[in-house]
Design a protein around this motif. Structure first.
Motif, PDB file in Angstrom:
ATOM      1  N   ASN A 202       0.838  -1.204   0.000  1.00  0.00           N
ATOM      2  CA  ASN A 202       0.000   0.000   0.000  1.00  0.00           C
ATOM      3  C   ASN A 202       0.869   1.248   0.000  1.00  0.00           C
ATOM      4  OD1 ASN A 202      -2.446  -1.488   0.263  1.00  0.00           O
ATOM      5  ND2 ASN A 202      -2.162  -1.620   2.474  1.00  0.00           N
ATOM      6  N   HIS A 206      -2.989   3.698  -2.982  1.00  0.00           N
ATOM      7  CA  HIS A 206      -2.994   2.722  -4.064  1.00  0.00           C
ATOM      8  C   HIS A 206      -2.288   1.448  -3.611  1.00  0.00           C
ATOM      9  CE1 HIS A 206      -4.701   5.539  -6.901  1.00  0.00           C
ATOM     10  NE2 HIS A 206      -3.839   6.450  -6.483  1.00  0.00           N
ATOM     11  N   SER A 207      -2.480   0.370  -4.364  1.00  0.00           N
ATOM     12  CA  SER A 207      -1.939  -0.898  -3.889  1.00  0.00           C
ATOM     13  C   SER A 207      -1.770  -1.916  -5.005  1.00  0.00           C
ATOM     14  CB  SER A 207      -2.852  -1.486  -2.804  1.00  0.00           C
ATOM     15  OG  SER A 207      -4.173  -1.602  -3.293  1.00  0.00           O
ATOM     16  N   LYS A 225      -9.016  -7.094  -1.473  1.00  0.00           N
ATOM     17  CA  LYS A 225     -10.146  -6.217  -1.798  1.00  0.00           C
ATOM     18  C   LYS A 225      -9.677  -4.758  -1.916  1.00  0.00           C
ATOM     19  CE  LYS A 225     -13.838  -8.924  -1.915  1.00  0.00           C
ATOM     20  NZ  LYS A 225     -14.762  -9.069  -0.781  1.00  0.00           N
ATOM     21  N   GLY A 226     -10.093  -4.100  -2.987  1.00  0.00           N
ATOM     22  CA  GLY A 226      -9.753  -2.697  -3.181  1.00  0.00           C
ATOM     23  C   GLY A 226      -8.405  -2.444  -3.815  1.00  0.00           C
ATOM     24  N   ASP A 228      -5.553  -1.969  -6.625  1.00  0.00           N
ATOM     25  CA  ASP A 228      -5.541  -1.504  -8.017  1.00  0.00           C
ATOM     26  C   ASP A 228      -5.141  -2.621  -8.968  1.00  0.00           C
ATOM     27  OD1 ASP A 228      -5.564   1.771  -7.989  1.00  0.00           O
ATOM     28  OD2 ASP A 228      -4.648   0.940  -6.193  1.00  0.00           O
ATOM     29  N   GLN A 267     -12.285  -7.343  -7.991  1.00  0.00           N
ATOM     30  CA  GLN A 267     -12.554  -6.263  -8.940  1.00  0.00           C
ATOM     31  C   GLN A 267     -11.393  -5.259  -9.030  1.00  0.00           C
ATOM     32  OE1 GLN A 267     -15.228  -5.806 -11.125  1.00  0.00           O
ATOM     33  NE2 GLN A 267     -15.765  -7.908 -10.547  1.00  0.00           N
ATOM     34  N   PRO A 268     -10.187  -5.731  -9.344  1.00  0.00           N
ATOM     35  CA  PRO A 268      -9.072  -4.787  -9.520  1.00  0.00           C
ATOM     36  C   PRO A 268      -9.199  -4.028 -10.830  1.00  0.00           C
ATOM     37  CG  PRO A 268      -8.393  -6.978 -10.187  1.00  0.00           C
ATOM     38  CD  PRO A 268      -9.798  -7.116  -9.653  1.00  0.00           C
ATOM     39  N   LYS A 269      -8.448  -2.942 -10.950  1.00  0.00           N
ATOM     40  CA  LYS A 269      -8.395  -2.244 -12.238  1.00  0.00           C
ATOM     41  C   LYS A 269      -7.715  -3.121 -13.290  1.00  0.00           C
ATOM     42  CE  LYS A 269      -8.185   2.418 -10.257  1.00  0.00           C
ATOM     43  NZ  LYS A 269      -7.330   3.619 -10.052  1.00  0.00           N
TER      44      LYS A 269
END
Length: 329
Positions: A202, A206-207, A225-226, A228, A267-269
């Motif tokens: 992190n 961002h991660s 979770k969450g 990038d 649901q990563p980018k």
């Protein structure tokens, strides 16, 4: 405050032209914009225990802030750093996912070559974080190379600081937290060896998550979770292969369909495959990794290549590796 661009034909063509021009050189996932970022991930090696001239052993470099964090050091890692325009001496922090040899066999080269003047002359101790047994492994590695270390010291070519080792056996949780950089280790399920970890880095909101070797794993989903970007292992074999040994190997890893289920919940980018294990003579052309992933995930997935790099910011930008055969005269 954002300004709206009127939808005139000229304005529309101008915007389209700019977007297309950028996408030709720098693929991005998220908002379309040019960015300056100090969060970069490079896939140094995307291979497995299988010998390959196109995929080096597992190793991922995360450049974040002014730090260089190396995750695993498989076959050829020092050379891959060199190809990425870095000397191994520029790396003094290594995080191990587990102690299988394909993830550790490159350690001596990064550690020792990096301590030499020609390898970057590391200025600080070589620091390693890894599962239980990491400290003991490094004690024995130091003993194994004692003759080399002593000879260099005796000749005046040694580098005591850069060749010294600080090893840490870790547990799940935050293992590094300095300069706004947080590294979290989390348990995964590699079945044949315990413990095995994945990592989340992190920085500035961002991660990136690195799965390590694992079967489909709910704990990974929880910690990712969450994020990038998710860099995940994958394994496949010919569908008609009935070998018991291959079935046993597949049981240690994640199939493309299973990986798709993981990505669907995170649901990563961007999701990227690394540590690519193809068994029973299966070729990359016939593996259909992306098509198989699409059965369970509709987002963006890339099959990683050695030296592919990813910049993480408000958008995620990918730089494909330069083909050495076409890079010069």
């Amino acid at each position: 405050m954002r300004k709206r661009i009127r939808n005139t034909s000229f304005g529309f063509l101008l915007v389209v032209t700019i977007i297309l021009s950028l996408s030709l050189f720098l693929p991005s996932f998220g908002q379309t914009a040019v960015q300056q970022t100090d969060f970069k991930v490079t896939l140094l090696g995307t291979g497995s225990p299988l010998l390959s001239t196109s995929r080096s052993g597992p190793a991922t470099l995360v450049e974040v802030g002014n730090e260089k964090l190396l995750f695993d050091a498989g076959r050829g890692t020092a050379l891959q750093l060199y190809k990425a325009n870095m000397l191994p001496g520029s790396v003094d922090k290594l995080f191990l996912t587990h102690l299988h040899s394909d993830h550790t066999i490159g350690i001596p080269d990064v550690w020792l070559t990096g301590s030499l003047p020609t390898g970057g002359k590391r200025e600080q101790a070589f620091k390693i974080w890894g599962p239980k047994g990491t400290g003991k492994m490094m004690v024995h590695m130091n003993k194994a190379f004692k003759a080399d270390l002593d000879a260099r010291d005796d000749s005046g070519n040694g580098n005591v600081g850069g060749a010294s080792i600080v090893a840490n056996d870790i547990k799940e949780g935050i293992v590094y937290n300095k300069k706004g950089i947080e590294v979290i280790a989390f348990k995964v399920d590699h079945k044949s060896i315990e413990p095995a970890f994945g990592y989340r880095v992190n920085y500035k909101g961002h991660s990136v998550v690195i799965s390590g070797d694992t079967r489909y794993n709910e704990n990974l989903i929880k910690f990712a979770k969450g994020a990038d970007v998710v860099i995940h292992e994958v394994a496949a074999a010919k569908p008609d292969n009935e070998s018991e040994s291959i079935a046993n190997i597949l049981d240690l890893h994640t199939t493309p369909e299973e990986a798709g289920k993981v990505f669907s919940q995170i649901q990563p980018k961007l999701a990227v495959y690394s540590h690519i294990v193809l068994l029973g003579g299966l070729t990359e052309e016939k593996a259909d990794l992306l098509e198989r992933t699409k059965k369970t995930y509709e987002g963006t997935v890339l099959v990683g290549e050695d030296l592919l790099s990813i910049e993480i910011g408000e958008e995620v930008q990918v730089q494909q590796p330069v083909n050495e055969a076409n890079s010069g005269n």
